[in-house]
Design an enzyme around this catalytic site. Structure first.
Site, PDB file in Angstrom:
ATOM      1  N   HIS A  85       0.863  -1.169   0.000  1.00  0.00           N
ATOM      2  CA  HIS A  85       0.000   0.000   0.000  1.00  0.00           C
ATOM      3  C   HIS A  85       0.903   1.223   0.000  1.00  0.00           C
ATOM      4  O   HIS A  85       2.124   1.095   0.085  1.00  0.00           O
ATOM      5  CB  HIS A  85      -0.953  -0.001   1.198  1.00  0.00           C
ATOM      6  N   HIS A  87       1.344   3.891   2.037  1.00  0.00           N
ATOM      7  CA  HIS A  87       1.842   4.608   3.211  1.00  0.00           C
ATOM      8  C   HIS A  87       3.348   4.858   3.042  1.00  0.00           C
ATOM      9  O   HIS A  87       4.081   4.007   2.533  1.00  0.00           O
ATOM     10  CB  HIS A  87       1.598   3.790   4.480  1.00  0.00           C
ATOM     11  N   ASP A  89       6.037   4.795   4.872  1.00  0.00           N
ATOM     12  CA  ASP A  89       7.097   3.921   5.365  1.00  0.00           C
ATOM     13  C   ASP A  89       7.270   2.665   4.518  1.00  0.00           C
ATOM     14  O   ASP A  89       8.235   1.921   4.704  1.00  0.00           O
ATOM     15  CB  ASP A  89       6.858   3.540   6.829  1.00  0.00           C
ATOM     16  N   HIS A  90       6.378   2.451   3.557  1.00  0.00           N
ATOM     17  CA  HIS A  90       6.496   1.300   2.662  1.00  0.00           C
ATOM     18  C   HIS A  90       7.058   1.670   1.295  1.00  0.00           C
ATOM     19  O   HIS A  90       7.353   0.789   0.493  1.00  0.00           O
ATOM     20  CB  HIS A  90       5.124   0.627   2.488  1.00  0.00           C
ATOM     21  N   HIS A 178      -6.752  -2.835   5.905  1.00  0.00           N
ATOM     22  CA  HIS A 178      -5.889  -1.909   6.641  1.00  0.00           C
ATOM     23  C   HIS A 178      -6.661  -0.662   7.076  1.00  0.00           C
ATOM     24  O   HIS A 178      -6.073   0.311   7.529  1.00  0.00           O
ATOM     25  CB  HIS A 178      -4.693  -1.534   5.770  1.00  0.00           C
ATOM     26  N   ASP A 202       0.101  -4.742   5.684  1.00  0.00           N
ATOM     27  CA  ASP A 202      -0.473  -4.065   6.855  1.00  0.00           C
ATOM     28  C   ASP A 202      -1.960  -4.379   6.914  1.00  0.00           C
ATOM     29  O   ASP A 202      -2.692  -4.106   5.950  1.00  0.00           O
ATOM     30  CB  ASP A 202      -0.273  -2.552   6.737  1.00  0.00           C
ATOM     31  N   HIS A 266       7.337  -6.025  10.428  1.00  0.00           N
ATOM     32  CA  HIS A 266       6.604  -4.758  10.506  1.00  0.00           C
ATOM     33  C   HIS A 266       5.951  -4.694  11.892  1.00  0.00           C
ATOM     34  O   HIS A 266       4.731  -4.693  12.041  1.00  0.00           O
ATOM     35  CB  HIS A 266       5.562  -4.639   9.409  1.00  0.00           C
TER      36      HIS A 266
END
Length: 321
Positions: A85, A87, A89-90, A178, A202, A266
């Site tokens: 996805h 976000h 931090d990914h 998520h 996530d 994670h």
């Protein structure tokens, strides 16, 4: 002479069989087991899966290129990249993976387009990155002579279902929950030579993950542990917790799926005051209220080799029990 020929034929068959077994193994390396928190001990989300000639990366968190360099794997040698996805931090490692993998070095030198799959918005992101770094790209082509093909993207916005099938390696995207505002969000199933690795992405506890992971060799699942004291000063932590899976909930998923090995990665944890290390004893104790099977709490650079069994190796390469 006849016995000698038979012995040589048998030895050759054993050698070929052994070679085939080695070639058919899958290797999974946790490049980043952390979150947006800029900890030295755990970079943000990234997982490497090696199967046959394929080198696949799932998520491109902070420091993923550094972890590949530590593993002596050329950044430009990754055959395909998958995003769960969008976000930050990914995906914050994407520009680094893309551009550093292109420059002419032993750890770069990509000459073909960067193959990348992800949810809706992935193609637009790659198009805008190309615009954002247009001057860098122009200068390096003109000044250093790198091939334009190596800095191109071969990106695709995907839907749930099969997304990759090459050299006997199949990747299937599964939609996960998520949160209502983060759609779509994916987990992935990687299959090769009868072996199966599942990455939850996530997610809140989701039956689709348990179903996809039934009988898997390896189930890599996220988890969240947040100190309730933080909710007072930072109410947003309540929303963060509600978008993830508690240890007790993850344990139920593991118990239902019954993988050969369950692994936490994670790991969303936050405490007051902030700490560097995951509270592993508490995490394990809470998980054991709902799951008693094989479980590893992931650390950056841990790896797992899947043959007819699953073997785990610590970041320093030592075998784990």
């Amino acid at each position: 002479m006849m016995r000698l020929k038979l012995w040589l034929a048998l030895a050759a068959a054993i050698f070929v069989s052994a070679g085939t077994t080695r070639a058919a193994e899958m290797r999974v390396t946790l490049l980043g087991t952390g979150t947006p928190t800029p900890r030295l001990s755990s970079f943000s989300a990234a997982t490497l899966v090696e199967a046959g000639p394929e080198k696949l990366i799932f998520d491109l968190g902070r420091g993923s290129t550094i972890r590949l360099f530590q593993k002596k794997i050329p950044i430009g040698a990754i055959t395909a990249h998958f995003i769960t996805h969008l976000h930050s931090d990914h995906i914050v490692g994407l520009p680094d993976m893309w551009l550093t993998g292109w420059i002419g070095t032993p750890f770069g030198s990509r000459r073909t387009p960067m193959v990348i799959f992800g949810p809706k918005g992935t193609v637009a992101m790659t198009e805008n990155l190309t615009k954002a770094f247009s001057e860098d790209i122009r200068i390096r082509i003109d000044d250093e002579g790198y091939p334009p093909s190596g800095v191109a993207f071969a990106a695709k916005d995907i839907e749930p279902g099969p997304v990759y099938d090459k050299n006997g390696v199949k990747v299937t995207a599964i939609e996960v929950n998520h949160g209502e505002k983060i759609k779509p969000s994916f987990g992935y199933v990687v299959e090769y030579d009868g072996k199966k690795v599942v990455l939850s992405g996530d997610t809140k506890p989701d039956e689709r993950v348990a179903k996809a992971a039934e009988g898997a060799d390896l189930l890599i699942h996220e988890v969240a542990v947040i100190d309730p004291e933080l909710f007072k000063a930072y109410p947003n932590y309540r929303a963060i917790e509600n978008h993830h899976t508690s240890p007790e909930e993850a344990g139920k998923i593991f118990a239902e799926a019954k993988p050969k090995l369950a692994v936490y990665s994670h790991i969303v944890f936050a405490s007051q005051p902030p700490t560097q290390d995951v509270p592993e004893d508490a995490l394990l104790k809470r998980t054991r209220t709902t799951y008693q099977g094989p479980l590893v709490i992931g650390h950056d650079l841990m790896s797992f080799v899947i043959t007819d069994k699953v073997e785990g190796f610590a970041p320093d390469g030592a075998a784990m029990k």
